[in-house]
Design an enzyme around this catalytic site. Structure first.
Site, mmCIF file in Angstrom:
data_model
loop_
_atom_site.group_PDB
_atom_site.id
_atom_site.type_symbol
_atom_site.label_atom_id
_atom_site.label_comp_id
_atom_site.label_asym_id
_atom_site.label_seq_id
_atom_site.Cartn_x
_atom_site.Cartn_y
_atom_site.Cartn_z
ATOM 1 N N ILE A 26 0.885 -1.165 0.000
ATOM 2 C CA ILE A 26 0.000 0.000 0.000
ATOM 3 C C ILE A 26 0.919 1.210 0.000
ATOM 4 C CG2 ILE A 26 -0.205 -0.149 2.530
ATOM 5 C CD1 ILE A 26 -2.900 1.207 2.348
ATOM 6 N N SER A 27 0.715 2.124 -0.937
ATOM 7 C CA SER A 27 1.609 3.267 -1.085
ATOM 8 C C SER A 27 1.570 4.170 0.141
ATOM 9 C CB SER A 27 1.228 4.089 -2.324
ATOM 10 O OG SER A 27 1.433 3.355 -3.509
ATOM 11 N N GLN A 28 2.669 4.883 0.372
ATOM 12 C CA GLN A 28 2.713 5.833 1.473
ATOM 13 C C GLN A 28 1.671 6.928 1.254
ATOM 14 O OE1 GLN A 28 6.822 7.332 0.027
ATOM 15 N NE2 GLN A 28 6.102 8.957 1.380
#
EC number: 2.1.1.77
Length: 203
Positions: free
Chosen positions: A51-53
């Site tokens: 999950i992207s920052q």
């Protein structure tokens, strides 16, 4: 998260900020990592994916320059977090995932949290979703060596495509592509490191 990681780094679109205040990010990470859900880091979600920052989610969402009611194609459903943010922004979301387990888990979470407006399918995302095209906006959340031609073809005119692209794995440029009156222009936004875009037009 919104104040410290987005606003301080010049994410200003109120629709993006409100959406990211609303979506419960901790629901989209593994239970063991929930205490870290709102840190400004990418987190593993299994199957070699992340999950992207939050900052990157905000940056890409803002780069779409989207307005409520627009259609958006997301390539790489993953945990479903980015699709939920786009849904909260008032967009009509179509999302494609290639990993069956993530596709199934995201679908259950969309139903649990009430994101019934997200349409999603299991497929090779580099081929887009031609049956639903054209799309006002397209976002790709994995990095490939080139810009997939099917996605450019399925982009509305005018339209915007945001994706990471680079000839070396995990080393990409986040770019914004604009289609306007048949012309294609490209703008570099940031250096990024995304998981691999796998498919007929990826790695």
């Amino acid at each position: 998260m919104v104040r410290d990681q987005l606003e301080r780094r010049h994410i200003t679109d109120p629709n993006v900020l409100n959406a990211m205040r609303t979506v419960p990010r901790h629901k989209f990470v593994q239970e063991a990592l929930r205490l870290s859900a709102y840190d400004d880091n990418a987190l593993p979600i299994g199957y070699g994916q992340t999950i992207s920052q939050p900052y990157i989610v905000g940056l890409m969402s803002e780069a779409l320059e989207a307005e409520p009611g627009m259609s958006v194609l997301e390539i790489g459903t993953g945990s479903g977090y980015q699709a939920a943010v786009l849904c909260e922004m008032g967009l009509q979301v179509y999302s494609v995932e290639r990993i069956p387990e993530l596709h199934t888990a995201a679908g259950k979470l969309f139903a649990e949290l009430g994101y019934t407006g997200v349409q999603f399918k299991l497929d090779d995302g580099t081929l887009g979703w031609p049956e639903k095209a054209p799309f006002d906006r397209i976002m790709v959340t994995a990095g490939g060596p080139e810009i997939p031609k099917p996605l450019v073809d399925q982009l509305a005119d005018p339209g915007i495509l945001v994706l990471p692209v680079g000839r070396m794995k995990r080393m990409q440029q986040l770019v914004r592509i604009r289609k306007n009156n048949g012309d294609i222009t490209l703008e570099k936004l940031a250096s990024v490191a995304f998981v691999d875009l796998v498919g007929a037009h990826g790695w």
